[in-house]
Design a protein around this motif. Structure first.
Motif, PDB file in Angstrom:
ATOM      1  N   CYS A  10       0.938  -1.268  -0.220  1.00 17.78           N
ATOM      2  CA  CYS A  10       0.138  -0.059  -0.159  1.00 17.78           C
ATOM      3  C   CYS A  10       0.904   1.381  -0.007  1.00 17.78           C
ATOM      4  O   CYS A  10       0.609   2.282  -0.690  1.00 17.78           O
ATOM      5  CB  CYS A  10      -0.948  -0.053   1.262  1.00 17.78           C
ATOM      6  N   CYS A  13       1.672   2.322  -3.180  1.00 17.65           N
ATOM      7  CA  CYS A  13       0.689   2.343  -4.091  1.00 17.65           C
ATOM      8  C   CYS A  13      -0.202   3.595  -4.170  1.00 17.65           C
ATOM      9  O   CYS A  13       0.063   4.622  -4.762  1.00 17.65           O
ATOM     10  CB  CYS A  13      -0.337   0.931  -4.067  1.00 17.65           C
ATOM     11  N   GLY A  14      -1.047   3.448  -3.183  1.00 18.90           N
ATOM     12  CA  GLY A  14      -2.050   4.922  -2.866  1.00 18.90           C
ATOM     13  C   GLY A  14      -3.196   4.970  -4.101  1.00 18.90           C
ATOM     14  O   GLY A  14      -3.968   6.209  -4.110  1.00 18.90           O
ATOM     15  N   LEU A  15      -3.248   4.130  -4.871  1.00 16.58           N
ATOM     16  CA  LEU A  15      -4.268   4.189  -6.002  1.00 16.58           C
ATOM     17  C   LEU A  15      -5.713   4.336  -5.425  1.00 16.58           C
ATOM     18  O   LEU A  15      -6.552   4.915  -6.176  1.00 16.58           O
ATOM     19  CB  LEU A  15      -4.198   2.914  -6.968  1.00 16.58           C
ATOM     20  N   CYS A  16      -5.827   3.834  -4.360  1.00 22.18           N
ATOM     21  CA  CYS A  16      -7.413   3.816  -3.761  1.00 22.18           C
ATOM     22  C   CYS A  16      -7.496   5.183  -2.784  1.00 22.18           C
ATOM     23  O   CYS A  16      -8.671   5.209  -2.248  1.00 22.18           O
ATOM     24  CB  CYS A  16      -7.796   2.546  -3.094  1.00 22.18           C
ATOM     25  N   LEU A  21      -8.870   5.049  -8.434  1.00 21.85           N
ATOM     26  CA  LEU A  21      -9.662   3.905  -8.301  1.00 21.85           C
ATOM     27  C   LEU A  21     -10.902   4.709  -7.976  1.00 21.85           C
ATOM     28  O   LEU A  21     -12.067   4.181  -8.396  1.00 21.85           O
ATOM     29  CB  LEU A  21      -9.226   2.891  -7.154  1.00 21.85           C
ATOM     30  N   PHE A  77     -11.706  -1.272   3.153  1.00 26.57           N
ATOM     31  CA  PHE A  77     -11.264  -1.899   1.888  1.00 26.57           C
ATOM     32  C   PHE A  77     -10.004  -2.444   1.829  1.00 26.57           C
ATOM     33  O   PHE A  77      -8.750  -1.757   2.220  1.00 26.57           O
ATOM     34  CB  PHE A  77     -11.314  -0.505   1.051  1.00 26.57           C
ATOM     35  N   CYS A  79      -8.101  -4.025  -1.607  1.00 29.14           N
ATOM     36  CA  CYS A  79      -8.494  -4.150  -3.179  1.00 29.14           C
ATOM     37  C   CYS A  79      -8.222  -5.693  -3.626  1.00 29.14           C
ATOM     38  O   CYS A  79      -7.540  -6.481  -2.650  1.00 29.14           O
ATOM     39  CB  CYS A  79      -7.437  -3.350  -4.074  1.00 29.14           C
ATOM     40  N   LEU A  82      -4.435  -6.789  -3.119  1.00 26.22           N
ATOM     41  CA  LEU A  82      -4.297  -7.076  -1.620  1.00 26.22           C
ATOM     42  C   LEU A  82      -4.722  -8.601  -1.303  1.00 26.22           C
ATOM     43  O   LEU A  82      -4.056  -9.398  -0.552  1.00 26.22           O
ATOM     44  CB  LEU A  82      -4.747  -6.070  -1.094  1.00 26.22           C
ATOM     45  N   ILE A  99       1.618  -2.837  -9.435  1.00 24.08           N
ATOM     46  CA  ILE A  99       1.304  -1.485  -8.814  1.00 24.08           C
ATOM     47  C   ILE A  99       2.058  -0.459  -9.549  1.00 24.08           C
ATOM     48  O   ILE A  99       1.561   0.621 -10.151  1.00 24.08           O
ATOM     49  CB  ILE A  99       1.682  -1.685  -7.414  1.00 24.08           C
ATOM     50  N   PHE A 172      -7.475  -4.599  -9.495  1.00 21.57           N
ATOM     51  CA  PHE A 172      -7.725  -3.866  -8.381  1.00 21.57           C
ATOM     52  C   PHE A 172      -9.303  -3.951  -7.810  1.00 21.57           C
ATOM     53  O   PHE A 172      -9.455  -3.915  -6.583  1.00 21.57           O
ATOM     54  CB  PHE A 172      -7.248  -2.351  -8.646  1.00 21.57           C
TER      55      PHE A 172
HETATM   56  S1  SF4 Z   1      -5.246  -0.033  -4.382  1.00 19.89           S
HETATM   57 FE1  SF4 Z   1      -4.840  -1.839  -2.897  1.00 19.89          FE
HETATM   58  S2  SF4 Z   1      -2.543  -2.091  -2.902  1.00 19.89           S
HETATM   59 FE2  SF4 Z   1      -3.097  -0.088  -3.503  1.00 19.89          FE
HETATM   60  S3  SF4 Z   1      -3.215   1.185  -1.470  1.00 19.89           S
HETATM   61 FE3  SF4 Z   1      -5.203   0.537  -1.912  1.00 19.89          FE
HETATM   62  S4  SF4 Z   1      -5.470  -1.187  -0.817  1.00 19.89           S
HETATM   63 FE4  SF4 Z   1      -3.236  -0.894  -0.986  1.00 19.89          FE
END
Ligand code: SF4
Ligand code: SF4
Length: 174
Positions: A10, A13-16, A21, A77, A79, A82, A99, A172
């Protein structure tokens, strides 16, 4: 206890949280909306109070500045990637590659939005794309000539957005 491999994913990443996302975080009764407001969050009131992403609590290093007080939706949450790592279906290195690839694609979309004059970095990517499309369509009604280059760039952006969505759907979204 060894550090969790999913936690380290995570923070790469930080995509959520960054508007890739999702477009927003909805608050539940258990969430401290006033506390979030006091920390500078712009909470939109209504039957489903919410704040927009990119989240103001997301740090450059992909950690959450309000981790202990983060909303229930964030706590709940995980993803799909994960979950696959947790179950052993996907290895950590493969997840890191996915990622990196998706973050690169997200960065490409942002770059193209900027190249087309969109500077609304406080909005989620999907909203930025829709607003830009509407703006270009409106402008094109008055100026059919001279906009060919911009439409080529917009076509490139559209392909980049589709590819990003494909990666998000495939890897994701739960
Ligand atoms: S998208 Fe998935 S891997 Fe990326 S920060 Fe969110 S929970 Fe973590
Ligand atoms: S509050 Fe924290 S976990 Fe929730 S979206 Fe913001 S940065 Fe992510």
């Amino acid at each position: 206890m060894p550090p969790s491999p999913t936690g380290s994913l995570c923070t790469q990443c930080g995509l959520c949280c960054d508007g890739t996302l999702f477009g927003r975080v909805e608050l539940l009764l258990a969430d401290d909306a006033d506390g979030l407001k006091a920390q500078g969050f712009r909470i939109v009131a209504g039957s489903k109070p919410r704040f927009a992403q990119p989240c103001p609590a997301l740090s450059q290093d992909c950690t959450c500045r309000i981790y202990a007080q983060r909303p229930q939706q964030c706590r709940a949450f995980d993803c799909a990637l994960l979950l696959r790592v947790q179950s052993g279906e996907t290895g950590v290195e493969a997840a890191e590659r996915l990622i990196r690839r998706t973050r690169k694609q997200s960065a490409r979309v942002r770059q193209l939005l900027e190249a087309l004059g969109d500077r609304s970095t406080a909005l989620p990517l999907s909203q930025r794309f829709s607003r830009l499309r509407r703006r270009l369509e409106t402008e094109a009604e008055g100026d059919r000539k001279g906009s060919e280059e911009r439409w080529e760039l917009f076509a490139e952006l559209t392909l980049a957005v589709h590819e990003l969505q494909r990666q998000l759907r495939q890897e994701f979204y739960p």
